[in-house]
Design a protein around this motif. Structure first.
Motif, PDB file in Angstrom:
ATOM      1  N   THR A   1     -17.530 -24.867 -21.214  1.00  0.00           N
ATOM      2  CA  THR A   1     -16.418 -25.752 -20.866  1.00  0.00           C
ATOM      3  C   THR A   1     -15.331 -25.652 -21.927  1.00  0.00           C
ATOM      4  OG1 THR A   1     -17.446 -27.626 -22.022  1.00  0.00           O
ATOM      5  CG2 THR A   1     -17.930 -27.373 -19.663  1.00  0.00           C
ATOM      6  N   LYS A   2     -14.102 -25.896 -21.521  1.00  0.00           N
ATOM      7  CA  LYS A   2     -12.973 -25.756 -22.427  1.00  0.00           C
ATOM      8  C   LYS A   2     -13.056 -26.800 -23.535  1.00  0.00           C
ATOM      9  CE  LYS A   2      -9.927 -23.607 -19.055  1.00  0.00           C
ATOM     10  NZ  LYS A   2      -8.645 -23.688 -18.302  1.00  0.00           N
ATOM     11  N   LYS A   3     -12.657 -26.375 -24.730  1.00  0.00           N
ATOM     12  CA  LYS A   3     -12.782 -27.204 -25.926  1.00  0.00           C
ATOM     13  C   LYS A   3     -11.938 -28.469 -25.837  1.00  0.00           C
ATOM     14  CE  LYS A   3     -11.801 -27.208 -30.880  1.00  0.00           C
ATOM     15  NZ  LYS A   3     -10.782 -28.293 -30.772  1.00  0.00           N
TER      16      LYS A   3
ATOM     17  N   TYR B   1     -14.131 -22.373 -18.564  1.00  0.00           N
ATOM     18  CA  TYR B   1     -13.521 -21.066 -18.750  1.00  0.00           C
ATOM     19  C   TYR B   1     -13.965 -20.188 -17.576  1.00  0.00           C
ATOM     20  CZ  TYR B   1     -12.584 -22.304 -23.651  1.00  0.00           C
ATOM     21  OH  TYR B   1     -12.138 -22.904 -24.803  1.00  0.00           O
TER      22      TYR B   1
ATOM     23  N   THR C   1     -13.408 -18.226 -28.028  1.00  0.00           N
ATOM     24  CA  THR C   1     -12.960 -19.419 -27.309  1.00  0.00           C
ATOM     25  C   THR C   1     -13.395 -20.632 -28.127  1.00  0.00           C
ATOM     26  OG1 THR C   1     -15.009 -19.382 -25.998  1.00  0.00           O
ATOM     27  CG2 THR C   1     -13.063 -18.333 -25.022  1.00  0.00           C
TER      28      THR C   1
ATOM     29  N   ASN D   1     -14.877 -13.425 -25.224  1.00  0.00           N
ATOM     30  CA  ASN D   1     -15.380 -14.551 -24.440  1.00  0.00           C
ATOM     31  C   ASN D   1     -16.809 -14.264 -23.994  1.00  0.00           C
ATOM     32  OD1 ASN D   1     -15.114 -12.786 -22.167  1.00  0.00           O
ATOM     33  ND2 ASN D   1     -12.958 -13.407 -21.958  1.00  0.00           N
TER      34      ASN D   1
END
Length: 198
Positions: free
Chosen positions: A31-33, A46, A170, A189
């Motif tokens: 999951t995005k930071k 992502y 990422t 990634n």
């Protein structure tokens, strides 16, 4: 009473028990930071990580998420909230035909706001307990396993447990600098890591 238990969730998705386990960190890798995922609306993936999971699924690799979740210890969410957020992550991934086999979460922090979670545990990465429990659950030898993370704590946990490690660019991209450690691979990634592994 001190709560010294990690949070385990097992999902009935197919995998080949003879394949190596892929350990994913959650936030910043899958999951995005963001500081914390506190509710379901905070979940954002992502796309490269979804593709990585799909690729591992194609080859029937078991996939385990191992994640530190100090939001519980800080009193920002409850352990029940954490379970529901993880279930929603799995549900949304299924919509993209990407399947997770288990999630192991550490809710502790040594400086927790909530006394029951204020403990120096072995499940909080760079501790190795989440990895060890995953190996025991899936009856796999660590020498055949891989860990994909965005923080030096992830990489140290993986290396201390004996896994091959992949630091992705990422999330924190290793800039947390909490541990002096060198990953086996550095990748753009999770998808690039998956292609190297396969």
């Amino acid at each position: 009473m001190i709560i010294n238990q990690f949070v385990k969730q097992i999902f009935e998705n197919k995998f080949n028990k003879n394949k190596p386990i892929i350990f994913f960190d959650r936030d910043g890798v899958l999951t995005k930071k963001r500081d914390y995922i506190l509710n379901k609306s905070d979940i954002s993936f992502y796309k490269s990580s979804i593709k990585a999971i799909q690729l591992f699924n194609l080859y029937q690799f078991p996939i385990i998420i191992g994640t530190n979740q100090p939001a519980v210890a800080r009193g920002l969410i409850t352990s029940s909230d954490l379970l529901e957020i993880n279930k929603e992550i799995v549900r949304q991934l299924k919509e993209d035909n990407a399947f997770i086999n288990a999630i192991y979460s550490c809710p502790h922090h040594p400086k927790a706001n909530l006394p029951e979670y204020r403990v120096n545990c072995k499940c909080r990465k760079p501790g190795t307990l989440l990895i060890e429990k995953g190996l025991k659950q899936f009856r796999t030898n660590i020498s055949k396993c891989y860990l994909i993370g965005d923080q030096t704590t992830d990489i140290k946990a993986g290396k201390d447990a004996g896994a091959k490690t992949f630091l992705v660019q990422t999330g924190y991209a290793g800039k947390d600098r909490r541990c002096e450690v060198v990953p086996d691979y550095t990748c753009k990634n999770a998808l690039q890591a998956a292609k190297i592994i396969l």
